[in-house]
Design an enzyme around this catalytic site. Structure first.
Site, PDB file in Angstrom:
ATOM      1  N   ILE A 460     -11.207   8.809  23.455  1.00 43.73           N
ATOM      2  CA  ILE A 460     -10.799   9.450  22.655  1.00 43.73           C
ATOM      3  C   ILE A 460     -10.329   9.520  21.611  1.00 43.73           C
ATOM      4  O   ILE A 460      -9.311   9.834  20.798  1.00 43.73           O
ATOM      5  CB  ILE A 460     -10.709  11.404  23.212  1.00 43.73           C
ATOM      6  CG1 ILE A 460      -8.916  11.166  24.119  1.00 43.73           C
ATOM      7  CG2 ILE A 460     -11.382  12.158  23.836  1.00 43.73           C
ATOM      8  CD1 ILE A 460      -8.374  12.387  24.108  1.00 43.73           C
ATOM      9  N   GLY A 461     -10.292   8.099  21.776  1.00 44.08           N
ATOM     10  CA  GLY A 461      -9.431   7.516  20.115  1.00 44.08           C
ATOM     11  C   GLY A 461      -8.665   6.427  20.995  1.00 44.08           C
ATOM     12  O   GLY A 461      -7.299   5.540  20.476  1.00 44.08           O
ATOM     13  N   ARG A 582       4.287   0.035  34.183  1.00 47.99           N
ATOM     14  CA  ARG A 582       3.159  -0.624  34.489  1.00 47.99           C
ATOM     15  C   ARG A 582       2.603  -0.409  32.833  1.00 47.99           C
ATOM     16  O   ARG A 582       2.076   0.343  32.742  1.00 47.99           O
ATOM     17  CB  ARG A 582       2.872  -1.655  34.827  1.00 47.99           C
ATOM     18  CG  ARG A 582       2.373  -2.461  34.425  1.00 47.99           C
ATOM     19  CD  ARG A 582       1.283  -3.365  35.616  1.00 47.99           C
ATOM     20  NE  ARG A 582       1.339  -4.847  35.828  1.00 47.99           N
ATOM     21  CZ  ARG A 582       0.253  -5.302  35.941  1.00 47.99           C
ATOM     22  NH1 ARG A 582       0.173  -5.137  37.637  1.00 47.99           N
ATOM     23  NH2 ARG A 582       0.024  -6.424  36.104  1.00 47.99           N
ATOM     24  N   LEU A 584      -0.360  -1.193  30.873  1.00 46.65           N
ATOM     25  CA  LEU A 584      -1.159  -1.787  31.191  1.00 46.65           C
ATOM     26  C   LEU A 584      -2.143  -2.671  29.702  1.00 46.65           C
ATOM     27  O   LEU A 584      -3.178  -3.268  30.242  1.00 46.65           O
ATOM     28  CB  LEU A 584      -2.474  -0.570  31.204  1.00 46.65           C
ATOM     29  CG  LEU A 584      -1.926  -0.264  33.557  1.00 46.65           C
ATOM     30  CD1 LEU A 584      -3.082   0.997  33.491  1.00 46.65           C
ATOM     31  CD2 LEU A 584      -1.163  -1.245  34.189  1.00 46.65           C
ATOM     32  N   THR A 588      -2.787  -1.059  22.814  1.00 55.13           N
ATOM     33  CA  THR A 588      -2.517  -0.015  23.036  1.00 55.13           C
ATOM     34  C   THR A 588      -1.952   1.187  22.850  1.00 55.13           C
ATOM     35  O   THR A 588      -2.029   2.460  22.428  1.00 55.13           O
ATOM     36  CB  THR A 588      -4.762   0.372  23.843  1.00 55.13           C
ATOM     37  OG1 THR A 588      -3.837   0.358  25.015  1.00 55.13           O
ATOM     38  CG2 THR A 588      -5.400  -0.398  23.481  1.00 55.13           C
ATOM     39  N   GLY A 658      -0.067   8.824  27.124  1.00 55.02           N
ATOM     40  CA  GLY A 658      -0.688   9.594  25.300  1.00 55.02           C
ATOM     41  C   GLY A 658       0.022  10.878  24.923  1.00 55.02           C
ATOM     42  O   GLY A 658       0.186  10.994  23.840  1.00 55.02           O
ATOM     43  N   GLU A 659       1.339  11.491  26.270  1.00 56.57           N
ATOM     44  CA  GLU A 659       1.751  12.717  25.218  1.00 56.57           C
ATOM     45  C   GLU A 659       3.542  12.176  25.492  1.00 56.57           C
ATOM     46  O   GLU A 659       4.196  13.115  24.730  1.00 56.57           O
ATOM     47  CB  GLU A 659       1.512  13.727  26.005  1.00 56.57           C
ATOM     48  CG  GLU A 659       0.041  14.138  26.047  1.00 56.57           C
ATOM     49  CD  GLU A 659      -0.799  15.114  26.807  1.00 56.57           C
ATOM     50  OE1 GLU A 659      -0.662  16.240  26.267  1.00 56.57           O
ATOM     51  OE2 GLU A 659      -1.024  14.855  28.366  1.00 56.57           O
TER      52      GLU A 659
END
Length: 695
Positions: A460-461, A582, A584, A588, A658-659
């Site tokens: 989702i990006g 960790r 990765l 990103t 992500g959050e």
């Protein structure tokens, strides 16, 4: 080792980056099957009631319009797995914006004109859309979102609060928030020989496949859902949305492919949102800042269609040691759209309230806010008593304070001024659980030395394709350029939804096991036969319950300037430090942290959805009125992390990222505004009109 031979952790560029910047990446609306038609939703214009008539003659007279679906002629559905998908099945209008018709035409323009020509008559009923703390319909549910118990108690919080030398009792309010991904929700559906194929803007095409199969009474093998590229979701695409069902219904009725893209102004009513909350936080502490009791009570709302309870009190069960604790959720069903997931549901609003209250306690005690948090570090997870697999909060606090030069500040409020600008700094902690969902994957070796990994993950990006390729390459001992990644198709091995910061852990574990099994078979077999070699695996071990409490942590620091003449808040700098196992992919990951922090800035200062109680509608329907932050809203934004070697997570040693970036950001900014001005605001967003009366 080079990045090519040891790819995990390396700042590898996105695999699909060139496709996206050149426009060749295809999204749900960009598939063009022959004979495609366009659908346009007709939304209800009353807040509650029922449809008494749908006049379609004028719409059908519009050139290019093929048909109008209503409750009278739409295909009948089986009971769907989500009540919000039961569209055009009866005359009920549960809230404003609910679909009451669908116009299908040769072109988008004709569909839009046809929808404007539909005349709907209603029998209106009284409605209630206003959340209050003491609403007579308020009740205590069994569980909140995520399956968390609605109420948890340890010790006697009321007695401990009454006896505590220092107490904080504050109520924080947050209005509704909407996800607004860059790509609106869209679906293109077609039927062929009884098989339904849908290209859908979704965070999980396996989930959408299952929903559509149930709604249409089909076997799962007769439904394929493709979500190859998705332009953001932030939770709103984590469940199946009405446009997918409507497109499939229209395609079945017309016998032709049908495409539906929701206009942005329809999204607040149809694709979920963060529910408003009223949160009362009470803290009781000794004069040295050690907490005796924590009480966090949440009141929120849901729709009359289904129950969704924002789990905002759950983080208070995790964060700080105290012998006494009480955390509760209450909810009321109103005539409003159904709330759902929005980035860090529960944690984002809950930690705003808790971390604001901790700042208030620090001010009352005259203790530095960083030091206060360090004094209340728990030895085990307070709610469960389980040991932490790792808890890097103290490291984040120390490193963040050093990088931000936190201790250089004057702790007195309203002490720094540049001309008409008041300057201040604030900080807050962050937490987010480590979640893993069942997933499976396959890994294939070809005779030419290349590999293909297949898993129904969704990007989702976030860079999911890229990190999956890195995980596979590391397990296979090959450069990541040798690994092809196939995702985003429900015909692939089933993958979980891209949500809950669980994607990489869920998909990556399965990919690691499949790639490891393949490498072992290749080593034992002495070569690759002409047909290649394939290994499959799942992540059953990682998805099982853990004896450890597993969480990511973070610390946010912010500096703001407040204009004493206008009340405008300018963010001068923000800095976050995170402990997420960790990392990765450094490239990103930094993007994810910065994206979350930016969204937290919007939550604090710009974003807000106002419920109009007369019409039962959210007033901010577009990005001209719903203000999301842009690059100019913060000039210095930094994301850092500390290394965690946690062996109780997954083969990669990673936690979700992500959050965690959004959690705590709003509190840090609110605390900075208080330090700058001496004004404590307890409602978001902090806008000039709320500050100016106090300056």
């Amino acid at each position: 080792m080079s990045h090519a031979t040891q790819p995990l952790g390396a700042p590898v560029a996105r695999r699909e980056g060139r496709e996206k910047v050149t426009g060749t990446a295809r999204y749900a609306v960009e598939y063009h099957p022959a004979g495609r038609l366009y659908g346009r939703v007709v939304p209800a214009t009353v807040a509650r009631g029922r449809v008494t008539a749908v006049r379609t003659a004028d719409a059908l007279a519009v050139p290019g319009v093929h048909t109008v679906l209503t409750h009278e002629n739409a295909p009948r559905l089986r009971e769907p797995d989500d009540p919000v998908l039961a569209v055009l099945q009866n005359t009920r209008v549960p809230h404003r914006g609910w679909p009451v018709a669908l116009v299908v035409a040769d072109s988008l323009e004709a569909a839009r004109a046809g929808a404007a020509a539909v005349r709907v008559e209603y029998e209106s009923a009284g409605h209630d859309t206003v959340l209050t703390w003491d609403h007579p319909g308020m009740y205590t549910p069994e569980t909140a979102n995520g399956g968390y118990p609605a109420v948890r108690e340890r010790g006697d919080a009321e007695a401990a609060l009454a006896a505590a030398p220092v107490t904080i009792d504050a109520t924080y309010t947050l209005g509704g928030l909407h996800n607004h991904p860059m790509e609106p929700h869209a679906s293109t559906a077609r039927w062929a020989d009884g098989h339904l194929t849908v290209h859908d803007s979704s965070q999980g095409s396996t989930t959408v496949r299952d929903s559509l199969a149930q709604a249409f009474g089909l076997g799962r093998d007769r439904v394929t859902v493709v979500s190859e590229h998705v332009g953001g979701g932030f939770g709103s695409k984590g469940t199946t949305r009405p446009q997918a069902v409507l497109a499939a219904m229209a395609a079945r009725l017309t016998g032709r492919p049908v495409h539906i893209a929701l206009p942005r102004r329809y999204m607040p009513a149809l694709v979920g949102h963060r529910a408003p909350t009223i949160q009362r936080v009470r803290l009781g502490a000794d004069r040295d800042g050690v907490l005796r009791a924590v009480s966090h009570e949440v009141a929120t709302q849901t729709s009359r269609i289904k129950e969704f309870v924002e789990q905002a009190a759950v983080p208070a069960r995790v964060m700080y040691a105290s012998p006494h604790s009480r955390t509760t959720h209450r909810v009321v069903a109103l005539d409003v759209p159904t709330p759902s997931w929005m980035r860090a549901p529960g944690e984002a609003p809950g930690m705003y309230a808790l971390e604001s209250a901790m700042d208030e306690l620090a001010c009352a005690l005259g203790i530095d806010p960083v030091e206060l948090r360090l004094r209340n570090e728990p030895a085990v997870e307070p709610d469960s008593g389980r040991p932490f697999s790792s808890r890097g909060l103290a490291g984040c606090l120390h490193e963040g304070a050093r990088l931000f030069r936190w201790y250089d500040r004057d702790p007195q409020p309203a002490a720094r001024q540049e001309g008409r600008w008041l300057l201040g700094t604030g900080m807050a902690s962050a937490t987010y659980p480590v979640l893993v969902s069942p997933s499976a994957a396959s890994a294939h070796a070809a005779p030419d030395g290349s590999y293909t990994v297949r898993v129904n993950a969704t990007d989702i990006g976030t860079g999911a394709r890229t990190v999956i390729g890195q995980i596979a390459a590391a397990a296979l001992g090959t450069p990541q350029e040798n690994v092809r990644v196939e995702i985003g198709d429900s015909d692939l091995p089933p993958g979980s939804v891209a949500g809950g910061s669980s994607g990489t852990a869920s998909w990556g574990s399965a990919v690691h096991h499949a790639a490891t099994a393949l490498a072992r078979r290749l080593a034992e077999g002495g070569g690759v036969p002409p047909e290649g070699v394939t290994a499959t695996a799942d992540n059953e071990k990682e998805a099982a319950a853990s004896p450890f409490a597993r969480h990511a942590f973070g610390a946010h620091f912010a500096e703001v300037a407040v204009d004493t003449l206008t009340g405008e808040v300018r963010v001068r700098r923000m800095l976050g430090v995170f402990a997420a196992g960790r990392i990765l992919n450094a490239r990103t990951a930094r993007s994810q942290f910065i994206g979350g922090m930016t969204m937290g800035l919007g939550m604090a200062l710009t974003e807000g959805s106002t419920m109009d109680p007369l019409f039962g509608d959210y007033a901010e329907h577009d990005l001209a009125s719903y203000h999301i932050p842009v690059c100019a809203d913060v000039t210095d934004l930094q994301a850092h992390w500390i290394d965690e070697d946690d062996h109780h997570l997954n083969p990669m040693g990673s936690k979700g990222i992500g959050e965690i970036g959004i959690v705590g950001t709003a509190a840090a900014l609110g605390n900075a505004v208080r330090h700058a001005t001496g004004v404590r605001t307890r409602s978001l967003p902090i806008t000039p009109d709320t500050l100016l009366p106090y300056l």
